[in-house]
Scaffold this motif. Structure first.
Motif, PDB file in Angstrom:
ATOM      1  N   ILE A   1       0.815  -1.163  -0.053  1.00 53.08           N
ATOM      2  CA  ILE A   1       0.113   0.110  -0.020  1.00 53.08           C
ATOM      3  C   ILE A   1       0.799   1.220   0.022  1.00 53.08           C
ATOM      4  CG2 ILE A   1      -1.525   1.199   1.269  1.00 53.08           C
ATOM      5  CD1 ILE A   1      -3.086  -1.274   2.070  1.00 53.08           C
ATOM      6  N   PHE A   2       2.081   1.263   0.856  1.00 51.39           N
ATOM      7  CA  PHE A   2       2.834   2.494   1.068  1.00 51.39           C
ATOM      8  C   PHE A   2       3.623   2.561  -0.435  1.00 51.39           C
ATOM      9  CE2 PHE A   2       2.079   2.423   5.648  1.00 51.39           C
ATOM     10  CZ  PHE A   2       1.920   3.835   5.727  1.00 51.39           C
ATOM     11  N   GLY A   3       3.704   1.339  -1.031  1.00 53.44           N
ATOM     12  CA  GLY A   3       4.503   1.331  -2.470  1.00 53.44           C
ATOM     13  C   GLY A   3       3.545   2.308  -3.518  1.00 53.44           C
ATOM     14  N   VAL A   4       2.323   2.236  -3.330  1.00 57.62           N
ATOM     15  CA  VAL A   4       1.388   2.804  -4.143  1.00 57.62           C
ATOM     16  C   VAL A   4       1.286   4.386  -3.822  1.00 57.62           C
ATOM     17  CG1 VAL A   4      -1.061   3.325  -4.620  1.00 57.62           C
ATOM     18  CG2 VAL A   4      -0.166   1.030  -4.297  1.00 57.62           C
ATOM     19  N   LEU A   5       1.464   4.641  -2.552  1.00 57.62           N
ATOM     20  CA  LEU A   5       1.395   5.953  -2.048  1.00 57.62           C
ATOM     21  C   LEU A   5       3.159   6.614  -2.576  1.00 57.62           C
ATOM     22  CD1 LEU A   5       0.164   8.176  -0.525  1.00 57.62           C
ATOM     23  CD2 LEU A   5       1.487   7.303   1.544  1.00 57.62           C
ATOM     24  N   PHE A   6       4.058   6.003  -2.450  1.00 56.25           N
ATOM     25  CA  PHE A   6       5.136   6.449  -2.848  1.00 56.25           C
ATOM     26  C   PHE A   6       5.099   6.791  -4.373  1.00 56.25           C
ATOM     27  CE2 PHE A   6       9.474   5.959  -4.478  1.00 56.25           C
ATOM     28  CZ  PHE A   6      10.282   6.589  -3.740  1.00 56.25           C
ATOM     29  N   PHE A   7       4.687   5.936  -5.198  1.00 54.21           N
ATOM     30  CA  PHE A   7       4.427   6.301  -6.694  1.00 54.21           C
ATOM     31  C   PHE A   7       3.832   7.462  -6.886  1.00 54.21           C
ATOM     32  CE2 PHE A   7       1.682   5.713 -10.370  1.00 54.21           C
ATOM     33  CZ  PHE A   7       2.922   5.461 -11.267  1.00 54.21           C
ATOM     34  N   VAL A   8       2.737   7.708  -6.032  1.00 55.30           N
ATOM     35  CA  VAL A   8       2.043   8.789  -6.374  1.00 55.30           C
ATOM     36  C   VAL A   8       2.757  10.182  -5.995  1.00 55.30           C
ATOM     37  CG1 VAL A   8      -0.112  10.358  -5.521  1.00 55.30           C
ATOM     38  CG2 VAL A   8      -0.329   7.937  -5.823  1.00 55.30           C
ATOM     39  N   PHE A   9       3.563   9.926  -5.105  1.00 53.51           N
ATOM     40  CA  PHE A   9       4.638  10.961  -4.397  1.00 53.51           C
ATOM     41  C   PHE A   9       5.692  11.115  -5.729  1.00 53.51           C
ATOM     42  CE2 PHE A   9       4.576  12.255   0.167  1.00 53.51           C
ATOM     43  CZ  PHE A   9       3.292  12.027   0.243  1.00 53.51           C
ATOM     44  N   TYR A  10       6.206   9.885  -6.125  1.00 52.91           N
ATOM     45  CA  TYR A  10       7.281  10.161  -7.077  1.00 52.91           C
ATOM     46  C   TYR A  10       6.833  10.578  -8.484  1.00 52.91           C
ATOM     47  CZ  TYR A  10      10.856   8.480 -10.300  1.00 52.91           C
ATOM     48  OH  TYR A  10      11.892   8.158 -11.013  1.00 52.91           O
ATOM     49  N   PHE A  11       5.418  10.250  -8.978  1.00 49.51           N
ATOM     50  CA  PHE A  11       4.893  10.750 -10.114  1.00 49.51           C
ATOM     51  C   PHE A  11       4.881  12.490 -10.104  1.00 49.51           C
ATOM     52  CE2 PHE A  11       1.228  11.878 -12.475  1.00 49.51           C
ATOM     53  CZ  PHE A  11       1.626  11.612 -13.841  1.00 49.51           C
ATOM     54  N   TYR A  12       4.291  12.915  -8.747  1.00 47.05           N
ATOM     55  CA  TYR A  12       3.911  14.276  -8.721  1.00 47.05           C
ATOM     56  C   TYR A  12       5.315  15.029  -8.462  1.00 47.05           C
ATOM     57  CZ  TYR A  12      -1.058  13.942  -8.934  1.00 47.05           C
ATOM     58  OH  TYR A  12      -2.363  14.108  -9.196  1.00 47.05           O
ATOM     59  N   CYS A  13       6.125  14.515  -7.809  1.00 46.84           N
ATOM     60  CA  CYS A  13       7.563  14.964  -7.702  1.00 46.84           C
ATOM     61  C   CYS A  13       8.217  15.395  -9.144  1.00 46.84           C
ATOM     62  CB  CYS A  13       8.520  14.239  -6.823  1.00 46.84           C
ATOM     63  SG  CYS A  13       8.314  14.645  -4.902  1.00 46.84           S
ATOM     64  N   ILE A  14       8.125  14.394  -9.643  1.00 43.37           N
ATOM     65  CA  ILE A  14       8.722  14.579 -11.253  1.00 43.37           C
ATOM     66  C   ILE A  14       8.066  15.598 -11.990  1.00 43.37           C
ATOM     67  CG2 ILE A  14       9.117  13.424 -13.471  1.00 43.37           C
ATOM     68  CD1 ILE A  14      11.103  12.411 -11.120  1.00 43.37           C
ATOM     69  N   ILE A  15       6.720  15.676 -11.973  1.00 41.30           N
ATOM     70  CA  ILE A  15       6.032  16.676 -12.646  1.00 41.30           C
ATOM     71  C   ILE A  15       6.283  17.965 -12.080  1.00 41.30           C
ATOM     72  CG2 ILE A  15       3.681  17.602 -13.154  1.00 41.30           C
ATOM     73  CD1 ILE A  15       2.507  14.795 -13.116  1.00 41.30           C
ATOM     74  N   GLY A  16       6.240  17.984 -10.649  1.00 42.44           N
ATOM     75  CA  GLY A  16       6.699  19.356  -9.943  1.00 42.44           C
ATOM     76  C   GLY A  16       7.976  19.912 -10.160  1.00 42.44           C
ATOM     77  N   ILE A  17       8.921  19.118 -10.236  1.00 41.41           N
ATOM     78  CA  ILE A  17      10.366  19.467 -10.691  1.00 41.41           C
ATOM     79  C   ILE A  17      10.536  20.079 -12.017  1.00 41.41           C
ATOM     80  CG2 ILE A  17      12.778  18.751 -11.177  1.00 41.41           C
ATOM     81  CD1 ILE A  17      12.245  16.504  -8.782  1.00 41.41           C
ATOM     82  N   HIS A  18       9.614  19.427 -12.834  1.00 38.55           N
ATOM     83  CA  HIS A  18       9.813  19.978 -14.302  1.00 38.55           C
ATOM     84  C   HIS A  18       8.728  21.498 -14.396  1.00 38.55           C
ATOM     85  CE1 HIS A  18      11.972  17.046 -16.227  1.00 38.55           C
ATOM     86  NE2 HIS A  18      11.373  16.008 -15.730  1.00 38.55           N
ATOM     87  N   LEU A  19       7.782  21.398 -13.890  1.00 39.43           N
ATOM     88  CA  LEU A  19       6.858  22.423 -13.876  1.00 39.43           C
ATOM     89  C   LEU A  19       7.150  23.679 -12.745  1.00 39.43           C
ATOM     90  CD1 LEU A  19       3.442  20.899 -14.687  1.00 39.43           C
ATOM     91  CD2 LEU A  19       5.145  21.543 -16.224  1.00 39.43           C
ATOM     92  N   LEU A  20       7.585  23.622 -11.609  1.00 37.78           N
ATOM     93  CA  LEU A  20       7.447  24.327 -10.642  1.00 37.78           C
ATOM     94  C   LEU A  20       9.108  24.566 -10.268  1.00 37.78           C
ATOM     95  CD1 LEU A  20       4.355  23.210  -8.712  1.00 37.78           C
ATOM     96  CD2 LEU A  20       4.572  25.121 -10.582  1.00 37.78           C
ATOM     97  N   GLY A  21       9.970  23.640 -10.543  1.00 38.39           N
ATOM     98  CA  GLY A  21      11.347  23.805  -9.955  1.00 38.39           C
ATOM     99  C   GLY A  21      12.272  25.108 -10.364  1.00 38.39           C
ATOM    100  N   GLY A  22      12.975  25.476  -9.522  1.00 39.64           N
ATOM    101  CA  GLY A  22      14.074  26.450  -9.723  1.00 39.64           C
ATOM    102  C   GLY A  22      13.497  27.965  -9.258  1.00 39.64           C
ATOM    103  N   ARG A  23      12.328  28.305  -9.389  1.00 42.67           N
ATOM    104  CA  ARG A  23      12.099  29.698  -9.113  1.00 42.67           C
ATOM    105  C   ARG A  23      11.561  30.239  -7.814  1.00 42.67           C
ATOM    106  NH1 ARG A  23       7.380  31.562 -13.476  1.00 42.67           N
ATOM    107  NH2 ARG A  23       7.512  33.283 -12.108  1.00 42.67           N
ATOM    108  N   LEU A  24      11.415  29.099  -7.043  1.00 45.16           N
ATOM    109  CA  LEU A  24      10.988  29.392  -5.619  1.00 45.16           C
ATOM    110  C   LEU A  24      12.281  29.084  -4.777  1.00 45.16           C
ATOM    111  CD1 LEU A  24       8.658  30.266  -3.756  1.00 45.16           C
ATOM    112  CD2 LEU A  24       8.109  27.678  -3.404  1.00 45.16           C
TER     113      LEU A  24
END
Length: 260
Positions: A127-150
């Protein structure tokens, strides 16, 4: 002896919170007495049953080690008073309170809960593997879309946002995980979304965080909580049934003996 451990911990906490040296000095002497009792008990157990038998009960060995450590810290504080030694002693006393967990085995409800949690561990891995996958997926998107300026050069005080919130960003993967964990427990959700909206000035930012709330908080975390509650309740019901059957067997046995 677990009660003495609790009293010892409370003594050092109360003594360290006072402003007078008299109370602190008194607390140190009380610590020496209480931990000497615990040390004598641990040494006596070691002499009687031996080291090999002590290792079978981890809290016995833990008690011996921490009793020696606490007496050393308290004695060293008397010779060379330093505030950090009180802090280290508090940490040692806190860790030794793990010994008190053995008292929970005598409480039926807690014993059932711990048994249920132990059986949940293999399930939690998936179950936590599923939660970590959600974290990983959104982190990758967040780094590409929102990374660097804050970063620290951005002024957030004028918008009423605390300075430390600047570290909740997607400049690297670790920071992204911390940010999503805070969002998972809904820690000032509105403040964080407002911060990203101010910096990036785009509407898709709010949609990004709302989608994480749906898939991360509602679905993933909700499934974990639901499974946990369901299994614990089933174990409690099974324990009650087992207790009733045990009472029924005893009653039947007594009835047969009386009949004879």
């Amino acid at each position: 002896m677990s009660i003495i451990s609790c009293i010892s911990f409370l003594t050092i906490i109360l003594a360290s919170e006072t402003d007078t040296n008299v109370w602190l000095s008194t607390g140190i002497y009380i610590e020496l007495v209480l931990n000497s009792i615990l040390l004598i008990e641990a040494i006596a157990r070691f002499i009687v049953i031996g080291f090999k038998a002590m290792t079978r009960r981890w809290y016995w060995l833990l008690d011996l080690i921490f009793s020696l450590l606490i007496i050393f810290l308290v004695t060293y504080y008397k010779l060379n008073p330093q505030p950090r030694l009180i802090r280290y002693t508090t940490y040692a006393l806190l860790f030794r309170l793990i010994r008190a967990l053995q008292l929970l085995q005598y409480m039926k409800a807690y014993k059932v809960i711990f048994e249920a949690i132990s059986k949940l561990i293999p399930l939690f891995v998936d179950i936590f593997g599923v939660l970590f996958f959600v974290f990983y997926f959104y982190c990758i998107i967040g780094i590409h879309l929102l990374g660097g300026r804050l970063n620290t050069s951005v002024d957030l005080k004028s918008h009423g946002i605390p300075d430390l919130y600047i570290y909740n960003n997607f400049n690297d993967f670790a920071s992204g995980l911390v940010t999503f964990f805070e969002l998972l427990i809904i820690n000032n959700w509105n403040v964080q979304i407002e911060m990203f909206s101010i910096v990036y000035g785009a509407k898709y930012v709010k949609l990004f965080f709302v989608s994480f709330y749906i898939f991360g908080c509602i679905l993933s975390l909700g499934i974990i909580v639901a499974f946990t509650i369901d299994i614990i309740i089933n174990h409690l019901i099974a324990a009650q049934i087992e207790k009733k059957e045990e009472i029924l067997v005893r009653t039947t046995t007594v009835g047969k003996l009386n009949t004879k």
